[in-house]
Design a protein around this motif. Structure first.
Motif, PDB file in Angstrom:
ATOM      1  N   PRO A   1      -5.492  32.599  10.288  1.00 57.70           N
ATOM      2  CA  PRO A   1      -4.933  33.073   9.016  1.00 57.70           C
ATOM      3  C   PRO A   1      -5.400  32.156   7.883  1.00 57.70           C
ATOM      4  N   GLU A   2      -5.343  32.657   6.649  1.00 58.51           N
ATOM      5  CA  GLU A   2      -5.484  31.702   5.543  1.00 58.51           C
ATOM      6  C   GLU A   2      -4.069  31.378   5.086  1.00 58.51           C
ATOM      7  N   LEU A   3      -3.652  30.159   5.321  1.00 59.35           N
ATOM      8  CA  LEU A   3      -2.290  29.781   4.932  1.00 59.35           C
ATOM      9  C   LEU A   3      -2.274  29.472   3.437  1.00 59.35           C
TER      10      LEU A   3
ATOM     11  N   PRO B   1     -12.336  27.301  20.996  1.00 61.62           N
ATOM     12  CA  PRO B   1     -11.014  27.601  21.550  1.00 61.62           C
ATOM     13  C   PRO B   1     -10.848  29.074  21.909  1.00 61.62           C
ATOM     14  N   VAL B   2     -10.043  29.298  22.928  1.00 59.94           N
ATOM     15  CA  VAL B   2      -9.700  30.669  23.314  1.00 59.94           C
ATOM     16  C   VAL B   2      -8.194  30.840  23.086  1.00 59.94           C
ATOM     17  N   PRO B   3      -7.734  32.058  22.835  1.00 60.67           N
ATOM     18  CA  PRO B   3      -6.291  32.239  22.634  1.00 60.67           C
ATOM     19  C   PRO B   3      -5.548  32.081  23.955  1.00 60.67           C
ATOM     20  N   VAL B   4      -4.280  31.836  23.866  1.00 59.99           N
ATOM     21  CA  VAL B   4      -3.506  31.461  25.053  1.00 59.99           C
ATOM     22  C   VAL B   4      -2.219  32.259  25.106  1.00 59.99           C
ATOM     23  N   GLN B   5      -1.789  32.557  26.327  1.00 62.48           N
ATOM     24  CA  GLN B   5      -0.441  33.078  26.507  1.00 62.48           C
ATOM     25  C   GLN B   5       0.322  32.013  27.284  1.00 62.48           C
TER      26      GLN B   5
ATOM     27  N   GLY C   1      -8.441  24.937  10.477  1.00 63.01           N
ATOM     28  CA  GLY C   1      -9.791  24.614  10.971  1.00 63.01           C
ATOM     29  C   GLY C   1     -10.468  23.516  10.167  1.00 63.01           C
ATOM     30  N   GLY C   2      -9.769  22.982   9.151  1.00 60.78           N
ATOM     31  CA  GLY C   2     -10.420  22.032   8.244  1.00 60.78           C
ATOM     32  C   GLY C   2     -10.142  20.565   8.529  1.00 60.78           C
ATOM     33  N   PHE C   3      -9.437  20.250   9.603  1.00 66.36           N
ATOM     34  CA  PHE C   3      -9.164  18.832   9.896  1.00 66.36           C
ATOM     35  C   PHE C   3     -10.469  18.081  10.128  1.00 66.36           C
ATOM     36  N   CYS C   4     -10.576  16.847   9.589  1.00 66.87           N
ATOM     37  CA  CYS C   4     -11.742  16.014   9.898  1.00 66.87           C
ATOM     38  C   CYS C   4     -11.340  14.991  10.956  1.00 66.87           C
TER      39      CYS C   4
ATOM     40  N   LEU D   1       0.770  25.902  16.656  1.00 73.28           N
ATOM     41  CA  LEU D   1      -0.140  25.240  15.711  1.00 73.28           C
ATOM     42  C   LEU D   1      -1.569  25.254  16.250  1.00 73.28           C
ATOM     43  N   ALA D   2      -1.725  25.078  17.562  1.00 72.12           N
ATOM     44  CA  ALA D   2      -3.066  25.172  18.164  1.00 72.12           C
ATOM     45  C   ALA D   2      -3.603  26.593  18.005  1.00 72.12           C
ATOM     46  N   GLY D   3      -2.716  27.576  18.168  1.00 73.09           N
ATOM     47  CA  GLY D   3      -3.125  28.983  18.083  1.00 73.09           C
ATOM     48  C   GLY D   3      -3.636  29.384  16.709  1.00 73.09           C
ATOM     49  N   LEU D   4      -3.287  28.606  15.670  1.00 78.49           N
ATOM     50  CA  LEU D   4      -3.759  28.946  14.320  1.00 78.49           C
ATOM     51  C   LEU D   4      -5.281  28.944  14.254  1.00 78.49           C
ATOM     52  N   ASN D   5      -5.905  27.973  14.957  1.00 74.33           N
ATOM     53  CA  ASN D   5      -7.372  27.868  14.862  1.00 74.33           C
ATOM     54  C   ASN D   5      -8.067  28.401  16.118  1.00 74.33           C
ATOM     55  N   ALA D   6      -7.464  29.422  16.727  1.00 75.78           N
ATOM     56  CA  ALA D   6      -8.085  30.087  17.884  1.00 75.78           C
ATOM     57  C   ALA D   6      -8.215  31.567  17.540  1.00 75.78           C
TER      58      ALA D   6
END
Ligand code: S3P
Length: 469
Positions: A251-253, A182-186, A105-108, A202-207
């Motif tokens: 998650p916190e990676l 963002p919403v989670p996706v299947q 979530g930290g990308f600028c 990778l998109a799901g990480l910040n959802a």
């Protein structure tokens, strides 16, 4: 030595400058009958794992250390991109890099266009990673990348809430407006593609919640393995519908120390060269034999290649061996099992070269994806092999090479490489065994994945030269 091909002696910052200027001027090359090849081929780090190390390092909180990073142009472009999104990426020399990550979530927002050069893996994974950030980024690449389909990643990221504005047919250059909420996706991946699967994960990480990806056929699983290593909550189940991957968002990676294994896709070139050059005996040490990547080696053994696995072991949770390849004059063409395609998708070009030196037909089916790689690889190889006296038939998702046996491949042709590193290297291997030299219009793209290819092959005894020498 031309700086674009062997970069070990350059200062670290100069390395990336050279890669930037390596686009452009074609490098015509010729390969001649070679051998016997002998010695050790120490191939560079795995390209897939190198991209993922930089991207996941950028999404972790803290300092990820990477040893054995592939310093090919594709990976250098991903390093630059991660800096543009806010991570601190540092080259410490000797393929040792660090990434100071900004966290999930930290990308600028990047200040400029992101140029991913020739790399489909780079651009598709990065689009996935940024798609669930409330930022906008514009992506471009070289003529090859800008011709490749991107709908396969923009379709699933739209489900998260991101929007994409690209050229006709969903091509780059393209601007992605990331999802604010963002919403989670299947998502059921419609084609066998590790890039698409990885983009969604990778998109799901910040959802929020759980993102679920289903793949019918198993493709390379480095993203899943590495996400687990970085501490994500990820579960993989084999079911009747295929592999079901469930990832918990936010998650916190935690930063990692990664030792990048050597690339089986690069190992393929010295291995295949040894099989077709009389008297050869070559050792290719430390090659990862992850079952989602090792299909070529199984296929070569099925064809009767003298290819053995020595010192088999487990390293970093992955099966690894030293490959020993010896001259194999009695190989036979086979029907390559189509269920093996995903595990050797990048190796079909060089397999078609070995197939030329085998007796009888090699039939390759279920390989439609080859048409949308850095080039249309079926067309590029079929055209070039025909120019070298071979008979090749092809259709939308299949091709057949009529092998002529070890000493009867004519050669003498001039082949176009279409900005595709694997096409360039495959034709250079062809010329090492054919009766007349084989020429290519441009070996420049080899730096994308295998920057030491020329030196390494020369040390083994290959006769590969640049035409401007
Ligand atoms: C890769 C996946 C494959 C492969 C490419 C690397 C990856 O592409 O061809 O060289 O690192 O995920 P697809 O996902 O398009 O099959």
């Amino acid at each position: 030595m031309d700086p674009a091909f062997g970069l070990g002696y350059l200062a670290h910052n100069a390395k990336e400058e050279i890669y930037m200027s390596a686009h452009g001027t074609p490098v015509p090359m010729t390969s001649r009958k070679s051998g016997p090849l002998s010695g050790e081929a120490n191939v560079p780090g795995d390209k897939s794992i190198s991209h993922r190390s930089l991207i996941l390092g950028a999404m972790a909180v803290g300092n990820t250390k990477i040893h054995g990073l592939l310093e090919g142009r594709d990976v250098m472009d991903t390093a630059k991109a991660m800096r543009a999104f806010g991570a601190t990426v540092t080259d410490h020399g000797d393929a040792h890099w660090t990434v100071q990550g900004v966290g999930v979530g930290g990308f600028c927002e990047p200040e400029d266009v992101i140029d991913c050069g020739n790399s489909g893996t780079g651009v598709r994974l990065i689009i996935g990673a940024m798609a669930t950030h409330a930022i906008t980024a514009t992506f471009t690449g070289d003529a090859s990348l800008n011709g490749r389909p991107m709908a396969r990643v923009t379709d699933p990221i739209a489900l998260f809430g991101a929007t994409a504005h690209g050229r006709t047919g969903g091509r780059l250059p393209m601007t992605i407006i990331g999802a604010k909420d963002p919403v989670p996706v299947q998502y059921r991946v419609p084609m066998p593609s590790a890039q698409v699967k990885s983009a969604v994960l990778l998109a799901g990480l910040n959802a929020p919640g759980e993102t679920v990806v289903i793949e019918k056929e198993a493709t390379r699983d480095h993203t899943e393995r590495m996400l687990k290593g970085f501490g994500a909550d990820i579960k993989v189940e084999d079911t009747d519908e295929g592999r079901v991957i469930t990832l918990k968002g936010y998650p916190e990676l935690a930063p990692q120390t990664i030792v990048v294994p050597r690339d089986p896709s690069s190992a393929a070139f010295p291995v295949c060269a040894a099989l077709i050059c009389a008297g050869s005996d070559v050792l290719v040490p430390n090659i990862g034999l992850n079952p989602t990547r090792a299909g070529l080696f199984a296929t070569l053994r099925d064809m009767g290649a003298d290819l053995t696995y020595e010192n088999e072991r487990i390293e970093g949770g992955e099966p690894v061996a030293d490959l020993r390849a010896r001259f194999s004059p009695d190989m036979k063409g086979i029907k390559v099992p189509s269920e093996r395609a995903a595990s050797m998708i990048d190796e079909y070009p060089v397999l078609s070269v070995v197939a030329s030196f085998a007796q009888g037909q090699t039939v390759m089916r279920g390989v439609k994806e080859l048409r949308v790689k850095e080039s249309d690889r079926i067309d590029a190889m079929a055209t070039g092999l025909r120019a070298n006296g071979m008979s090749v038939e092809d259709g939308e998702d299949w091709w057949i090479v009529d092998g002529r046996g070890i000493s009867d491949v004519p050669g003498g042709g001039h082949c176009e490489t279409h900005l595709d590193h694997r096409i360039a290297m495959s034709f250079m291997i062809l010329g090492m065994g054919s009766n007349e030299p084989v020429r290519i219009d441009d070996g420049g793209p080899i730096v994308t994945s295998f920057p030491i290819f020329e030196d390494l092959m020369a040390q083994l005894g290959a006769s590969i030269t640049r035409d401007d020498r």
